[in-house]
Write a protein that holds these residues in place. Structure first.
Motif, short mmCIF file in Angstrom:
data_model
loop_
_atom_site.label_atom_id
_atom_site.label_comp_id
_atom_site.label_asym_id
_atom_site.label_seq_id
_atom_site.Cartn_x
_atom_site.Cartn_y
_atom_site.Cartn_z
N VAL A 8 -1.50 -15.87 -17.04
CA VAL A 8 -1.49 -16.28 -15.64
C VAL A 8 -1.26 -17.79 -15.51
N ASP A 9 -1.81 -18.57 -16.42
CA ASP A 9 -1.60 -20.02 -16.36
C ASP A 9 -0.16 -20.40 -16.67
N LEU A 10 0.57 -19.51 -17.36
CA LEU A 10 1.95 -19.77 -17.72
C LEU A 10 2.91 -19.34 -16.61
N CYS A 11 2.61 -18.20 -16.01
CA CYS A 11 3.45 -17.67 -14.92
C CYS A 11 2.52 -16.98 -13.91
N ILE A 12 2.16 -17.71 -12.86
CA ILE A 12 1.23 -17.18 -11.87
C ILE A 12 1.88 -15.99 -11.17
N PRO A 13 1.17 -14.86 -11.10
CA PRO A 13 1.76 -13.65 -10.50
C PRO A 13 1.97 -13.78 -9.00
N ALA A 14 2.78 -12.86 -8.48
CA ALA A 14 2.99 -12.78 -7.04
C ALA A 14 1.69 -12.42 -6.35
N ILE A 15 1.56 -12.85 -5.11
CA ILE A 15 0.37 -12.52 -4.32
C ILE A 15 0.26 -11.01 -4.19
N GLY A 16 -0.87 -10.47 -4.60
CA GLY A 16 -1.09 -9.03 -4.54
C GLY A 16 -0.53 -8.25 -5.70
N GLN A 17 0.10 -8.90 -6.67
CA GLN A 17 0.73 -8.18 -7.78
C GLN A 17 -0.31 -7.37 -8.55
N GLY A 18 0.04 -6.14 -8.86
CA GLY A 18 -0.86 -5.26 -9.58
C GLY A 18 -1.79 -4.47 -8.69
N ALA A 19 -1.85 -4.81 -7.40
CA ALA A 19 -2.75 -4.14 -6.48
C ALA A 19 -1.98 -3.21 -5.54
N LEU A 20 -2.64 -2.14 -5.14
CA LEU A 20 -2.13 -1.24 -4.12
C LEU A 20 -2.97 -1.39 -2.86
N ALA A 21 -2.39 -1.03 -1.73
CA ALA A 21 -3.13 -1.07 -0.47
C ALA A 21 -2.83 0.19 0.32
N ILE A 22 -3.84 0.72 0.96
CA ILE A 22 -3.68 1.90 1.80
C ILE A 22 -3.78 1.47 3.26
N GLU A 23 -2.74 1.82 4.02
CA GLU A 23 -2.66 1.42 5.42
C GLU A 23 -2.79 2.66 6.30
N THR A 24 -3.43 2.48 7.45
CA THR A 24 -3.55 3.57 8.42
C THR A 24 -3.65 2.99 9.82
N ARG A 25 -3.74 3.89 10.79
CA ARG A 25 -3.88 3.44 12.18
C ARG A 25 -5.29 2.92 12.43
N VAL A 26 -5.39 1.87 13.23
CA VAL A 26 -6.70 1.24 13.46
C VAL A 26 -7.68 2.16 14.17
N ASN A 27 -7.15 3.11 14.94
CA ASN A 27 -8.05 4.00 15.69
C ASN A 27 -8.32 5.32 15.00
N ASP A 28 -7.80 5.50 13.79
CA ASP A 28 -8.02 6.75 13.04
C ASP A 28 -9.26 6.58 12.16
N LEU A 29 -10.41 6.68 12.76
CA LEU A 29 -11.66 6.40 12.06
C LEU A 29 -11.92 7.38 10.93
N GLU A 30 -11.48 8.62 11.10
CA GLU A 30 -11.69 9.62 10.05
C GLU A 30 -10.89 9.26 8.79
N CYS A 31 -9.62 8.88 8.97
CA CYS A 31 -8.79 8.48 7.83
C CYS A 31 -9.33 7.22 7.17
N ILE A 32 -9.78 6.30 7.98
CA ILE A 32 -10.34 5.05 7.44
C ILE A 32 -11.53 5.36 6.54
N ASP A 33 -12.40 6.25 6.99
CA ASP A 33 -13.57 6.63 6.20
C ASP A 33 -13.15 7.32 4.90
N ILE A 34 -12.11 8.13 4.97
CA ILE A 34 -11.64 8.87 3.79
C ILE A 34 -11.10 7.92 2.72
N VAL A 35 -10.27 6.96 3.13
CA VAL A 35 -9.62 6.10 2.14
C VAL A 35 -10.54 4.98 1.64
#
Length: 308
Positions: free
Chosen positions: A190-217
């Motif tokens: 990492v000190d030699l080549c700093i990774p991209a922001i968020g590299q290696g991570a996944l993110a799960i996106e959903t609708r803000v009003n879908d409370l059931e899906c939010i709880d599930i993920v």
């Protein structure tokens, strides 16, 4: 007998995106055994345009917009993204709600014969389209000849073996998720080549009003990963950069503290600055934003134009 609730999961059609979505769905299924998950592919602009560099036709959001449209139109309930592809701000009505445990965030330097970057011949050809990688690797080896490269992991590796490039750089996370073997000595610290922001991570996106899906993920959210990537993304949002610019930040959570290292630079001149911070988790967002403000001021003072 009641039917299981079905969740439609949006993914890009590329093999890596599909595989990492399936891996995420497996985690979701274990955490939610009473829910049925169905994966649905949506082609994005970044998937369709393969004959041009990403920075030449927009860069930001090219791999997420169609998935977000599917969420907003009700064609999918959740979307799985590579976090490094997600812009700083979500469209109205959507939000990132869960971050599974991060994979290895480092880059891998690949050659046909296993040579390190220090041992490569003078003027070797390196395949990458990343401004972030270009400024950092050129600092190590100013003689590098950079050549644009697009395509999936397999096609890039094939181009390397066909002699089109002497070396290529890939994200270790993608290699690991695709079960591709590589010598761990080829990992760039990492000190030699700093990774991209968020590299290696996944993110799960959903609708803000879908409370059931939010709880599930949220059941598969990894707290330390969330804390680290939120700090990185706060830095990105404040500095207002994107994939067109030599910009990187990498955060690691260690107990109650967060350590972050960041870089901004000028791809035309090769000039860049690196700064780091160590703060408590509670102040990591605000301090990451302060770091971005500090680095913008330094760039202005030193006439480093990383927005071009």
């Amino acid at each position: 007998m009641s039917l299981k609730k079905k969740i439609i999961v949006a993914t890009r059609p590329s093999l890596l995106a599909y595989i990492q979505t399936l891996q995420t769905v497996e985690l979701l299924q274990k955490a939610n055994p009473d829910i049925e998950f169905e994966v649905k592919k949506f082609s994005t602009q970044g998937d369709r345009v393969l004959n041009r560099s990403l920075t030449s036709f927009g860069g930001t959001g090219l791999f997420v917009k169609e998935l977000e449209h599917a969420l907003l139109e009700g064609e999918a309930d959740i979307a799985v993204h590579s976090l490094k592809d997600v812009p700083s701000f979500n469209p109205e009505g959507l939000k990132l709600v869960s971050y599974p445990e991060r994979e290895d965030s480092r880059d891998v330097f690949l050659t046909r014969d296993g040579l390190s970057i220090d041992d490569m011949p003078q003027g070797f050809v390196l395949g990458t389209g990343s401004p972030r990688r270009k400024v950092q690797l050129a600092d190590i080896r100013p003689d590098i000849n950079f050549k644009e490269i697009r395509g999936n992991i397999d096609s890039r590796i094939q181009k390397l073996h066909d002699g089109e490039y002497d070396a290529i750089v890939l994200a270790a996370a993608g290699m690991n998720r695709m079960d591709k073997n590589f010598d761990e000595e080829m990992l760039l610290d990492v000190d030699l080549c700093i990774p991209a922001i968020g590299q290696g991570a996944l993110a799960i996106e959903t609708r803000v009003n879908d409370l059931e899906c939010i709880d599930i993920v949220k059941k598969i959210n990894h707290k330390a990963t969330e804390q680290a990537v939120l700090a990185e993304r706060a830095f990105m949002a404040e500095i207002e950069g994107g994939c067109k610019f030599p910009l990187a930040a990498h955060a690691v959570v260690d107990g109650k503290y967060l350590n972050m290292i960041a870089i901004v630079g000028d791809v035309q001149t090769g000039d860049f600055i690196v700064e780091s911070l160590e703060v408590t988790i509670e102040e990591s967002i605000s301090k990451s934003m302060e770091l971005a403000q500090k680095m913008k001021a330094i760039c202005k003072e030193k006439d480093i134009n990383f927005y071009q």
